[in-house]
Enzyme design. Structure first.
Site, mmCIF file in Angstrom:
data_model
loop_
_atom_site.group_PDB
_atom_site.id
_atom_site.type_symbol
_atom_site.label_atom_id
_atom_site.label_comp_id
_atom_site.label_asym_id
_atom_site.label_seq_id
_atom_site.Cartn_x
_atom_site.Cartn_y
_atom_site.Cartn_z
ATOM 1 N N LYS A 156 0.928 2.359 13.735
ATOM 2 C CA LYS A 156 -0.483 2.368 13.315
ATOM 3 C C LYS A 156 -1.310 3.154 14.322
ATOM 4 C CE LYS A 156 -0.167 -1.976 10.833
ATOM 5 N NZ LYS A 156 -0.218 -3.438 10.901
ATOM 6 N N GLN A 176 -2.596 -8.288 13.790
ATOM 7 C CA GLN A 176 -1.222 -8.146 13.308
ATOM 8 C C GLN A 176 -0.605 -9.527 13.061
ATOM 9 O OE1 GLN A 176 0.312 -5.254 12.546
ATOM 10 N NE2 GLN A 176 2.158 -6.338 11.896
ATOM 11 N N ASP A 203 -7.764 -5.046 6.464
ATOM 12 C CA ASP A 203 -6.576 -5.623 5.833
ATOM 13 C C ASP A 203 -6.918 -6.281 4.500
ATOM 14 O OD1 ASP A 203 -4.008 -5.429 6.806
ATOM 15 O OD2 ASP A 203 -4.299 -6.930 8.369
HETATM 16 N N1 GUN Z 1 2.346 -7.839 9.136
HETATM 17 C C1 GUN Z 1 3.112 -7.274 8.175
HETATM 18 N N2 GUN Z 1 2.358 -6.586 7.285
HETATM 19 C C2 GUN Z 1 1.077 -6.724 7.698
HETATM 20 C C3 GUN Z 1 -0.168 -6.251 7.191
HETATM 21 O O1 GUN Z 1 -0.265 -5.555 6.185
HETATM 22 N N3 GUN Z 1 -1.266 -6.622 7.906
HETATM 23 C C4 GUN Z 1 -1.191 -7.404 9.021
HETATM 24 N N4 GUN Z 1 -2.329 -7.725 9.647
HETATM 25 N N5 GUN Z 1 -0.063 -7.857 9.520
HETATM 26 C C5 GUN Z 1 1.068 -7.516 8.849
#
Ligand code: GUN
Length: 297
Positions: free
Chosen positions: A65, A109, A132
């Site tokens: 990311k 996350q 998100d």
């Molecule tokens: N962990 C796995 N996929 C995601 C996601 O799309 N967003 C977040 N915040 N954590 C994740």
């Protein structure tokens, strides 16, 4: 971007929906959007990722990311917190980021380490920065069909369809998996596009029968090759959200790819299908929040 018909005949096999190329196209569009924002006198968009603990897959995701967001021209910060952080400390971090005007997107996350209440942390995120799409405010907007922020993976599934000329209108769509992150929001997005949606899950009595009747199958359960190719209707579209690492170290999806591609008209591979779209849509969401927060939507 490819606009090929997805009506290839069964004998020639399915069109492979290339998520890597699609994600690259989305990221290029976002980078152009960032350039235009800044050229027009706007501020560079800022994304902050909060990573608590040392979960290895999470560390890989967060690095990806960070790299992708930097490449697209964002200001990126990763806040790393110890695995034994207290709930109050994580919440204080989110509150500080909510109050920081240079932060347009906040992503905590998941999963959080055991003992922390992920729902409570998520709910604290300012909905205007919730890239998100996981706060109640944004979920309600999705259900009500109002403008808001949509979770990145299901948004990526829709984007793959859009960029390949695949319409969901009037289609029988079967979603396998009812997670907050993928299954439920995808079902809402498909419904908003006039699909007839069925959500299947671990208690569904006859998954095969549901798949046989589906024009579109979206598999998001995390069970290696659960869906067999023989279950698919001829010409079905398959979006495989599963990313399962086998004992041999290889990644496989929730769908048996080799048999499925013989019957489907279009299918996302694993890896290189839906996976790369998640980060691309995160960037798209962050550009969107930044524009809105700067009054330049
Ligand atoms: N962990 C796995 N996929 C995601 C996601 O799309 N967003 C977040 N915040 N954590 C994740």
């Amino acid at each position: 971007m490819s606009q090929d018909s997805n009506a290839s005949s069964a004998t020639s096999g399915a069109q492979i929906l290339d998520g890597k190329a699609t994600a690259a196209a989305v990221r290029a569009d976002v980078a152009a959007g960032v350039d235009a924002l800044v050229a027009g006198g706007g501020r560079q968009p800022g994304l902050t990722v909060v990573l608590v603990g040392e979960d290895p897959p999470s560390q890989v995701y967060v690095r990806s990311k960070d790299r992708a967001a930097t490449e697209a021209g964002f200001r990126v910060e990763t806040v790393r917190m110890a695995a034994d952080s207290q709930q109050a400390d994580v919440e204080a971090t989110v509150r500080r980021l909510n109050g920081d005007d240079g932060v347009d997107g906040i992503l905590v996350q998941l999963p959080l380490p055991k003992g922390l209440d992920a729902d409570a942390v998520t709910e604290l995120i300012d909905p205007a920065k919730d890239v998100d799409g996981l706060t109640k405010d944004n979920i309600a907007r999705l259900v009500l069909g109002q403008d808001g922020l949509v979770p990145c993976t299901p948004a990526g599934c829709i984007e793959i369809c859009d960029r390949h000329g695949i319409s969901l209108s009037g289609k029988d769509v079967v979603v396998i998996g009812r997670s907050h992150l993928v299954g439920k929001p995808f079902a809402q997005l498909a419904l908003a596009r006039n699909a007839t949606v069925t959500i299947c899950h671990s208690r569904t009595r006859d998954l095969e029968a549901h798949c046989r009747a589906a024009d579109v199958v979206v598999a998001a359960v995390g069970v290696t090759e659960l869906v067999k190719g023989s279950w698919l209707k001829e010409g079905a579209v398959v979006l495989d959200v599963g990313i399962n690492r086998g004992d041999d170290g290889k990644l496989r999806g929730d769908v048996e790819f080799e048999t499925a591609r013989q019957r489907a008209s279009a299918i996302t591979p694993v890896p290189g299908g839906v996976g790369p779209m998640t980060i691309a849509m995160l960037l798209a969401n962050t550009l969107e929040t930044s524009r809105r927060r700067q009054g330049r939507a």
